[in-house]
Design a protein around this motif. Sequence first.
Motif, PDB file in Angstrom:
ATOM      1  N   TYR A   1      -7.896 -32.130  35.622  1.00 32.55           N
ATOM      2  CA  TYR A   1      -7.516 -33.432  35.034  1.00 32.55           C
ATOM      3  C   TYR A   1      -6.324 -34.030  35.771  1.00 32.55           C
ATOM      4  CZ  TYR A   1      -4.987 -36.446  31.727  1.00 32.55           C
ATOM      5  OH  TYR A   1      -4.276 -37.459  31.151  1.00 32.55           O
TER       6      TYR A   1
ATOM      7  N   HIS B   1       1.605 -34.888  30.758  1.00 32.02           N
ATOM      8  CA  HIS B   1       0.661 -34.743  29.660  1.00 32.02           C
ATOM      9  C   HIS B   1      -0.097 -33.407  29.788  1.00 32.02           C
ATOM     10  CE1 HIS B   1      -2.184 -36.071  26.631  1.00 32.02           C
ATOM     11  NE2 HIS B   1      -3.198 -35.970  27.460  1.00 32.02           N
TER      12      HIS B   1
ATOM     13  N   PHE C   1      -2.779 -44.591  28.758  1.00 29.55           N
ATOM     14  CA  PHE C   1      -3.372 -44.027  29.975  1.00 29.55           C
ATOM     15  C   PHE C   1      -4.543 -43.152  29.578  1.00 29.55           C
ATOM     16  CE2 PHE C   1      -1.724 -39.664  29.642  1.00 29.55           C
ATOM     17  CZ  PHE C   1      -0.688 -39.829  28.728  1.00 29.55           C
ATOM     18  N   VAL C   2      -5.297 -42.710  30.549  1.00 28.61           N
ATOM     19  CA  VAL C   2      -6.463 -41.887  30.240  1.00 28.61           C
ATOM     20  C   VAL C   2      -5.957 -40.484  29.893  1.00 28.61           C
ATOM     21  CG1 VAL C   2      -8.625 -40.954  31.100  1.00 28.61           C
ATOM     22  CG2 VAL C   2      -7.919 -43.259  31.748  1.00 28.61           C
ATOM     23  N   THR C   3      -6.017 -40.143  28.625  1.00 25.90           N
ATOM     24  CA  THR C   3      -5.484 -38.861  28.174  1.00 25.90           C
ATOM     25  C   THR C   3      -6.454 -37.735  28.508  1.00 25.90           C
ATOM     26  OG1 THR C   3      -6.564 -39.118  26.067  1.00 25.90           O
ATOM     27  CG2 THR C   3      -4.282 -39.898  26.221  1.00 25.90           C
ATOM     28  N   TYR C   4      -5.980 -36.527  28.350  1.00 25.20           N
ATOM     29  CA  TYR C   4      -6.851 -35.387  28.604  1.00 25.20           C
ATOM     30  C   TYR C   4      -8.062 -35.418  27.679  1.00 25.20           C
ATOM     31  CZ  TYR C   4      -8.933 -30.867  28.857  1.00 25.20           C
ATOM     32  OH  TYR C   4      -9.867 -29.879  29.005  1.00 25.20           O
ATOM     33  N   GLU C   5      -7.816 -35.811  26.447  1.00 22.27           N
ATOM     34  CA  GLU C   5      -8.899 -35.833  25.464  1.00 22.27           C
ATOM     35  C   GLU C   5     -10.040 -36.734  25.936  1.00 22.27           C
ATOM     36  OE1 GLU C   5      -7.595 -37.213  21.676  1.00 22.27           O
ATOM     37  OE2 GLU C   5      -9.461 -36.629  20.670  1.00 22.27           O
TER      38      GLU C   5
ATOM     39  N   TYR D   1     -10.643 -37.629  28.898  1.00 21.04           N
ATOM     40  CA  TYR D   1     -11.207 -37.022  30.106  1.00 21.04           C
ATOM     41  C   TYR D   1     -12.200 -35.930  29.733  1.00 21.04           C
ATOM     42  CZ  TYR D   1     -11.044 -33.950  34.281  1.00 21.04           C
ATOM     43  OH  TYR D   1     -11.348 -33.137  35.338  1.00 21.04           O
TER      44      TYR D   1
ATOM     45  N   PHE E   1     -16.283 -35.447  30.431  1.00 20.28           N
ATOM     46  CA  PHE E   1     -16.800 -34.403  31.343  1.00 20.28           C
ATOM     47  C   PHE E   1     -17.105 -33.066  30.665  1.00 20.28           C
ATOM     48  CE2 PHE E   1     -14.313 -37.203  34.194  1.00 20.28           C
ATOM     49  CZ  PHE E   1     -15.325 -37.558  35.068  1.00 20.28           C
TER      50      PHE E   1
ATOM     51  N   LYS F   1     -20.141 -30.831  31.759  1.00 14.72           N
ATOM     52  CA  LYS F   1     -20.002 -30.363  33.140  1.00 14.72           C
ATOM     53  C   LYS F   1     -18.917 -29.298  33.251  1.00 14.72           C
ATOM     54  CE  LYS F   1     -21.674 -34.610  35.234  1.00 14.72           C
ATOM     55  NZ  LYS F   1     -21.300 -35.946  35.688  1.00 14.72           N
ATOM     56  N   MET F   2     -17.870 -29.472  32.470  1.00 11.06           N
ATOM     57  CA  MET F   2     -16.789 -28.495  32.520  1.00 11.06           C
ATOM     58  C   MET F   2     -17.250 -27.147  31.982  1.00 11.06           C
ATOM     59  SD  MET F   2     -13.595 -30.946  31.404  1.00 11.06           S
ATOM     60  CE  MET F   2     -12.252 -29.778  31.548  1.00 11.06           C
TER      61      MET F   2
ATOM     62  N   ALA G   1     -19.415 -25.379  34.336  1.00 13.20           N
ATOM     63  CA  ALA G   1     -18.704 -24.839  35.500  1.00 13.20           C
ATOM     64  C   ALA G   1     -17.729 -23.733  35.105  1.00 13.20           C
ATOM     65  CB  ALA G   1     -17.964 -25.957  36.212  1.00 13.20           C
ATOM     66  N   GLY G   2     -17.658 -23.445  33.812  1.00 12.24           N
ATOM     67  CA  GLY G   2     -16.767 -22.379  33.370  1.00 12.24           C
ATOM     68  C   GLY G   2     -15.306 -22.791  33.341  1.00 12.24           C
ATOM     69  N   ILE G   3     -15.064 -24.078  33.194  1.00 19.44           N
ATOM     70  CA  ILE G   3     -13.688 -24.550  33.070  1.00 19.44           C
ATOM     71  C   ILE G   3     -13.355 -24.614  31.580  1.00 19.44           C
ATOM     72  CG2 ILE G   3     -12.108 -26.480  33.530  1.00 19.44           C
ATOM     73  CD1 ILE G   3     -14.020 -27.211  35.897  1.00 19.44           C
ATOM     74  N   PRO G   4     -12.234 -24.025  31.154  1.00 16.04           N
ATOM     75  CA  PRO G   4     -11.930 -24.014  29.723  1.00 16.04           C
ATOM     76  C   PRO G   4     -11.836 -25.421  29.149  1.00 16.04           C
ATOM     77  CG  PRO G   4     -10.105 -23.073  31.025  1.00 16.04           C
ATOM     78  CD  PRO G   4     -11.215 -23.344  31.960  1.00 16.04           C
TER      79      PRO G   4
ATOM     80  N   GLU H   1     -11.125 -27.829  25.297  1.00 17.89           N
ATOM     81  CA  GLU H   1     -10.466 -27.799  23.991  1.00 17.89           C
ATOM     82  C   GLU H   1     -11.494 -27.693  22.879  1.00 17.89           C
ATOM     83  OE1 GLU H   1      -7.156 -28.058  23.109  1.00 17.89           O
ATOM     84  OE2 GLU H   1      -6.322 -28.230  25.139  1.00 17.89           O
TER      85      GLU H   1
END
Lengths: 537, 332
Positions: free
Chosen positions: A284, A309, B307-311, B313, B317, B320-321, B324-327, B329
């Motif tokens: 990210y 963040h 802004f584009v927060t992690y949430e 994001y 995705f 796809k995450m 791909a085995g990306i942790p 939330e």
Amino acid sequence: MDIKPEEMIKIHNPIPKKSWMDTPPDLSEGKFCYPAKAKTMEYLGIPNARDWSPADEDWKLPENWQQIIHEGFKDRLDKYRSLKVFMDICVRCGACADKCHFFIGSGDPKNMPFLRAELLRSIYRNDFTALGKLLGKIGGARKITPTVIKEWFSYFYQCTECRRCSVFCPYGIDTAEVTMMGRELLSLLGININWISDPVANCSKTGNHLGIQPQNFKEIVEFFCEDIEEISGIKINPSFNRKGAEILFVTPSGDAFADPGTYTFMGYLMLFEHIGLDYTLSTYASEGGNFGLFTSSDQMKKLNAKMYHEAERLGVKYILGGECGHMWRVVNQYMGTMNGPANFLEVPKNPITGTVFENSASTKMVHIAEFTADLIKHNKLKLDPSRNDHLNVTWHDSCNPARAMGILDEPRYVLKSVCNNFHEMPVNTIREQTFCCGSGAGLNTEEIMEQRLRGGLPRANAVKYVHEKYGVNSLACMCAIDRAALPPLMDYWVPGVDVTGLHELVGNALVMDGEKERTLNLRLEDLPGAEGDSDER
Amino acid sequence: MNVNIVLSLVAVVVLGALAFLGGSAPALQGVFGILIPYIAFVMFLGGFIWRIMKWAKSPVPFRIPTTCGQQKSLSWIKHDKIENPTTGIGVVIRMALEILTFRSLFRNTKAKIIGDRISYELELWLWLFALVFHYSFLAVLVRHMRFFLEPVPVCITFLEAVDGFFQIGLPIVLMSGVLLFAAVAFLFLRRIATPTLRYASLAADYFPLFLIMTIAGTGMYMRYFLRVDVVAVKELTMGLATLHPSIPANIDPFLFVHLFLVCVLFVYFPFSKLMHAGGIFFSPTRNMANNSRIKRHINPWNPDLPFVTYEKYENAFREKMIEAGIPVEKES
Ligand code: HEM
Ligand code: SF4
Ligand code: SF4
């Protein structure tokens, strides 16, 4: 490039007979950056998005464009003391004139920093000063017209915001600051360039300028790890978005995407593995660079916000930043102010040496060159610089780290520890007087190649000097834009000089625990003294 | 001929002639000798303060020093405490060097392309003459205080002694006046002899040069050729200083030219580039410490921006995450 180097260096640009105020800009094909696409601009919420071309006679300016500029100008004068003071105090002594690489390389008088600033100043006088209103042209004032807008577009996109002019100005007038304001004003009219707005949009969508999606980012890094295994026999498994890691590592996405930046990325991975660093990468916050800096302070802030963040979400102690130029201008001069305070982070401490990085006590972000220099100083790395013996290296200080931060001796210390052959370029072209690659501030785009080669001439010429005098064949730097911009510059002006990142050289020299006998460098080429070389002997 | 040069010259000549005529007509001497000097003084002071306030009103949102040396970093790396200061003291020294020695101008080089090579030669003429100009201007200004102070302070007498040190004969030639004239002349010649500089110069660049050249010229003319009655002049100036103005007899019209042009300079000063004298103190690239990583700098208008927060994001995705085995939330 149709023009040969011997021709290009003969700069002949006769001074126009007419006043500069009456000389329109040259906006023929090849002389301008392609404009931003309407849909990108809409996505970014920039007003007056439309499809247009700088070559058009009619730029389809919004109806009340004069008012927009006037109010936007006033707003910025009220918000930035720098702008107000710089508009008022230039004495036109000309000390900054031949300090700009674009003026040296093009001979166009409007590329003299103070005349570039006059393009804006003349409107300032007309709109905001009594003397300007009273005296008009004789008072150095002029009314804004569509031609002035075109002129701004042409010349504010022939400035790489490198700040070299500011070093020489007796009052420190920074034309980069003027350019930034000029670009913001143009942006209000929906005038922007594609090479900047696309990365900005990508970065907000996918986390990085290049639009690499999370799974691809991971794949790319894993691919690097395969190469590293082939080279060193060591298998690395970096983590992604891992909560609880001690350090978040952020580097410009250019390092993940294109050679020779990729080798630098491999260098980071090898270094971290070797010292057993508890770090994680983020898909990210996968962009250290910030093309917002080249558009507006608002865009800059929004893109930069992601780093803190993400650091907060992952619960890391601090952030380590990779090799990048403008990224470090943002980190050093804007990040804490814009998006701090980062109270959820700790004052950075090198877990291996115990060194506390007091100089980043507030922003809590450490530069990788500071970090590595500290490791080497404490003898924590086993290095074999002879693996870089086929290289004769010189160091390019990137504009922003040099003039907006001052990180000069850390990379030199690292460099001298990892390679045996090092020669400085002439004193007027390094450190705070360093010359720009000619492609910074969002100008790294193909369609203006001639302008870039001209702007990069002073840098290239200094490299040529050490190339001829000492046989330098490698230009090292710590900036992702440089790693993209310098190779074509070298191919054109100084063929035979390759471009490398600092941590590529570190990765090569690093003797990792349990590694196999190395025969290849990070580019998968034979090491000196290894098989390929012995064939020749 | 360049209009900017011609018009500036004409302006100075017309202003001078105006003062000469006024100074020759006894009825107008009061205007040129008393009224205008007072107005000029007030406008100078008022204008100067107004300008400074105007600058001070705009905040400095970001810490943007131009760093010209090694940053403060690891303990064993030599920090350039002056060219890249992190403390107030460092900034004060840096500013003092700028203001007293024109440090940045001392870096000046001239880029030359010869064949396939670019060279950068040290070019210190501008630095030298700028320094000579400003210091001799200061010396002349301080020396003039003798007209407004009674008794004349020792420091002024001393300055005069130093100023006249290298000369013998009567009246003693004071170096500062000559140097001032010479330096201004150099600055003018440099401006017209450099094509790019001439191209970019405005009337506002020539006018103060002509003005100061004429002020210095009339001053020297009065001193060395006209031998004006200094006692009468002092009577006039002391009258102004003590707020009991009067026009003594025996004042040469040239004095009115000199005085009037000085008044013009004073009035012009706060509204022109001459304000660089005050502006340099406000230049954020020089007057700030490079310590924004050490201590947070505050922007008073720091906007709150979405802004584009992690949430967001992850929402875009997540699949796809996970694949791909990306942790993530949230698992779905
Ligand atoms: C910033 C302002 C001024 C400048 C740059 C300036 C410049 C000069 C110069 C260069 C001289 C030449 C001779 C010398 O070196 O003494 C001179 C002489 C003179 N100035 Fe000024 N001047 C200024 C203000 C004034 C003022 C306010 C007065 C008051 C009326 C004045 C009255 C005179 C007189 C009477 C002389 C002749 C002195 C003598 O014969 O010793 N000047 N000035
Ligand atoms: S060096 Fe500074 S004062 Fe001189 S012309 Fe350039 S910007 Fe203006
Ligand atoms: S910031 Fe750099 S590119 Fe821009 S005017 Fe100054 S020297 Fe030229």
